[in-house]
Design a protein around this motif. Structure first.
Motif, PDB file in Angstrom:
ATOM      1  N   UNK A  88       0.960  -1.089  -0.006  1.00  9.08           N
ATOM      2  CA  UNK A  88      -0.111  -0.004  -0.065  1.00  9.08           C
ATOM      3  C   UNK A  88       0.935   1.331   0.152  1.00  9.08           C
ATOM      4  N   UNK A  89       0.428   2.259  -0.813  1.00 13.20           N
ATOM      5  CA  UNK A  89       1.014   3.516  -0.667  1.00 13.20           C
ATOM      6  C   UNK A  89       0.548   4.285   0.607  1.00 13.20           C
ATOM      7  N   UNK A  90       1.718   4.974   1.025  1.00 15.71           N
ATOM      8  CA  UNK A  90       1.540   5.919   2.378  1.00 15.71           C
ATOM      9  C   UNK A  90       0.815   6.980   1.757  1.00 15.71           C
ATOM     10  N   UNK A  91      -0.125   7.755   2.389  1.00 16.59           N
ATOM     11  CA  UNK A  91      -0.641   9.044   1.927  1.00 16.59           C
ATOM     12  C   UNK A  91       0.519  10.452   2.405  1.00 16.59           C
ATOM     13  N   UNK A  92       0.996  10.073   3.520  1.00 11.89           N
ATOM     14  CA  UNK A  92       1.761  11.439   3.992  1.00 11.89           C
ATOM     15  C   UNK A  92       2.738  10.725   4.853  1.00 11.89           C
ATOM     16  N   UNK A  93       4.185  11.452   4.930  1.00  9.90           N
ATOM     17  CA  UNK A  93       5.152  11.223   5.653  1.00  9.90           C
ATOM     18  C   UNK A  93       5.495  12.593   5.972  1.00  9.90           C
ATOM     19  N   UNK A  94       6.418  12.560   6.928  1.00  8.38           N
ATOM     20  CA  UNK A  94       7.310  13.671   7.384  1.00  8.38           C
ATOM     21  C   UNK A  94       8.109  14.356   6.278  1.00  8.38           C
ATOM     22  N   UNK A  95       7.819  15.638   6.083  1.00  9.12           N
ATOM     23  CA  UNK A  95       8.470  16.581   5.118  1.00  9.12           C
ATOM     24  C   UNK A  95      10.088  16.149   4.734  1.00  9.12           C
ATOM     25  N   UNK A  96      10.446  16.110   3.912  1.00 12.74           N
ATOM     26  CA  UNK A  96      12.097  15.853   3.437  1.00 12.74           C
ATOM     27  C   UNK A  96      12.387  16.705   2.432  1.00 12.74           C
ATOM     28  N   UNK A  97      13.767  17.018   2.494  1.00 13.09           N
ATOM     29  CA  UNK A  97      14.234  17.671   1.046  1.00 13.09           C
ATOM     30  C   UNK A  97      13.938  17.265  -0.098  1.00 13.09           C
ATOM     31  N   UNK A  98      13.695  17.676  -1.145  1.00 12.28           N
ATOM     32  CA  UNK A  98      13.439  17.328  -2.355  1.00 12.28           C
ATOM     33  C   UNK A  98      14.742  16.408  -2.984  1.00 12.28           C
ATOM     34  N   UNK A  99      14.553  15.157  -3.285  1.00 14.35           N
ATOM     35  CA  UNK A  99      15.761  14.404  -3.561  1.00 14.35           C
ATOM     36  C   UNK A  99      16.304  14.696  -5.018  1.00 14.35           C
ATOM     37  N   UNK A 100      17.589  14.611  -5.093  1.00 13.62           N
ATOM     38  CA  UNK A 100      17.935  14.631  -6.448  1.00 13.62           C
ATOM     39  C   UNK A 100      17.785  13.556  -7.546  1.00 13.62           C
ATOM     40  N   UNK A 101      17.354  13.538  -8.654  1.00 13.75           N
ATOM     41  CA  UNK A 101      17.154  12.637  -9.486  1.00 13.75           C
ATOM     42  C   UNK A 101      18.276  12.185 -10.129  1.00 13.75           C
ATOM     43  N   UNK A 102      19.027  11.254 -10.026  1.00 12.77           N
ATOM     44  CA  UNK A 102      20.275  10.779 -10.648  1.00 12.77           C
ATOM     45  C   UNK A 102      19.899  10.098 -12.066  1.00 12.77           C
ATOM     46  N   UNK A 103      19.890  10.739 -13.207  1.00 13.48           N
ATOM     47  CA  UNK A 103      19.383  10.343 -14.447  1.00 13.48           C
ATOM     48  C   UNK A 103      20.545   9.626 -15.193  1.00 13.48           C
ATOM     49  N   UNK A 104      19.948   8.607 -16.060  1.00 10.77           N
ATOM     50  CA  UNK A 104      21.098   7.778 -16.861  1.00 10.77           C
ATOM     51  C   UNK A 104      21.568   8.610 -17.852  1.00 10.77           C
TER      52      UNK A 104
END
Length: 459
Positions: free
Chosen positions: A2-18
């Motif tokens: 199941x997907x969680x609706x909300x979690x504690x706010x975190x910094x936006x992660x960097x997307x390491x793209x190929x």
């Protein structure tokens, strides 16, 4: 899962793209040419350049010609030495071999596009990357010769599924995707988990901003809010496209394409009151903007496939699977059902439209697709009807591809194609674990690759 609706706010992660690997390969090439990035708005062209420079520890000098209009006249002079002097004066810096000159929003000064050739001819030691919004319109509207042979072009699409897996910190699964070869074992748990993430990706999609905020919040409502904002942004751009074409006509095509993916297009279904030639102009505009793609029918009677293209027969792909899911109204309740029920049940939603969008998107922006175009095959006769979802070429092989939304074993269309085109390989994407089997078709042995949908970008 199941997907969680909300979690504690975190910094936006960097997307390491190929795509960073391709940037690195370009940078390390002897006789390197200026690199022109092409692709739709908001797919992350600027972010990729910044990330590349950060990883390579290069000095990035970013010249945004929309913001720094003082430098526009410099680029109009067509003299790279004068351009460099003005940039160094303006930014109080020095360009060296360890610098990257990044010209962003280059469409604001069309002469700068033509002037890229002079950087290659006169200042080859300065690495130059350029990008812009709605660049295709400038290239078609301005009457100048493109510096063919003097620049390299790189098409940027949405974030790939494997990069989404990596961004979710599922590094073992990412390694499984990157290193998989036919014959490798994928455990039942790995397979089910990858299908779960795949189903999640169908809703989130590959737009960088959507992914960043979704991973930060784990809230699909946040993702949908940004998707709606992006679609509104594209609609707002229609005024830039519409010189002689009514905005309402462009919007009509836009909405039709987003809700009729992977179906043979009939102009009368878009708008029965419009002439087909007028609708075609609107289609071509949205295609130039990278918002939609046309997958044309090819008779696949020989190579290259483009020589057998029929421009009157085509189907639409949208720019991103997440935006397409938003368009057809998949909501969080349906997502939960997908997670709690066997994937083969609700993945059939909309007759596999979203699955075909996912595979098409994977093929369009993949190194295997050397020609930058994919096709499909349609056979429609009174006695027999067959359609192969995608047809691509690799070397001297024409490879037909079927996309199945569930676990069906039917490959009737692939077999029909093999009979007519003497194919050696057939590919079926579905929800099954990977396997290869031989079948006999009219006395010849043909290999059938049955692969899970999540491997489509690694074909």
């Amino acid at each position: 899962m199941a997907l969680k609706n909300k979690i504690k706010s975190q910094p936006s992660p960097e997307i390491d793209r190929c795509e960073i690997k391709s940037f690195t390969s370009w940078y390390q090439t002897n006789g390197r040419k200026p690199l022109l990035l092409r692709g739709a708005r908001q797919v992350g062209k600027t972010s990729l350049v910044r990330m590349f420079c950060k990883k390579q520890k290069l000095h990035l000098i970013e010249v945004n010609l929309e913001l720094y209009q003082e430098l526009a006249n410099s680029f109009k002079q067509m003299d790279p030495n004068l351009v460099i002097k003005d940039i160094e004066l303006f930014f109080k810096t020095k360009l060296t071999k360890k610098s990257i000159l990044f010209i962003d929003e280059i469409q604001m000064v069309p002469e700068a596009i033509q002037g890229l050739r002079y950087f290659y001819e006169r200042l080859p030691h300065i690495p130059v990357i350029a990008a812009g919004s709605l660049l295709e319109f400038v290239l078609s509207d301005y009457h100048f010769s493109m510096p063919v042979g003097r620049i390299d072009m790189f098409y940027i699409g949405p974030v790939k599924f494997s990069d989404f897996v990596k961004a979710k910190k599922k590094l073992n699964l990412h390694k499984t995707l990157q290193t998989y070869k036919i014959g490798n074992e994928i455990t039942t748990l790995q397979h089910q988990t990858l299908l779960d993430v795949y189903l999640e990706f169908l809703l989130v999609g590959g737009m960088p901003e959507v992914i960043r905020e979704y991973l930060k919040s784990s809230d699909l409502k946040v993702a949908k809010k940004i998707q709606r904002s992006l679609l509104d942004t594209y609609r707002a751009d229609f005024g830039k496209y519409a010189r002689r074409i009514p905005i309402e006509r462009i919007d009509r095509v836009f909405r039709f394409a987003g809700t009729n993916i992977a179906r043979k297009v009939k102009y009368s279904e878009i708008n029965p009151d419009e002439q087909s030639k007028n609708l075609l102009l609107a289609i071509e505009l949205l295609e130039k903007a990278g918002i939609i793609y046309r997958v044309f029918h090819s008779s696949a009677s020989g190579l290259p496939l483009i020589l057998n293209k029929n421009e009157k027969i085509f189907k639409f792909l949208f720019m991103d699977v997440g935006l397409a899911s938003y368009f057809i109204g998949l909501d969080s309740n349906e997502i939960r059902k997908i997670y709690f029920d066997p994937p083969s049940d609700l993945i059939l939603l909309h007759k596999g439209m979203i699955s075909e969008q996912f595979v098409g998107q994977s093929l369009l922006f993949n190194e295997i697709n050397e020609k930058g175009e994919i096709f499909y095959w349609l056979r429609d006769e009174s006695t027999q009807k067959a359609e192969v979802d995608y047809v691509i070429e690799k070397g001297l092989n024409i490879i037909p591809i079927e996309v199945k939304a569930g676990k069906t074993d039917s490959i009737r269309s692939l077999i029909q194609f093999a009979k007519e085109k003497n194919s050696k390989f057939l590919v079926k994407f579905g929800t099954q674990k990977p396997s290869v089997r031989n079948i006999e078709i009219e006395g010849k042995i043909v290999k059938v690759f049955e692969l899970p949908l999540y491997l489509s970008e690694h074909l």
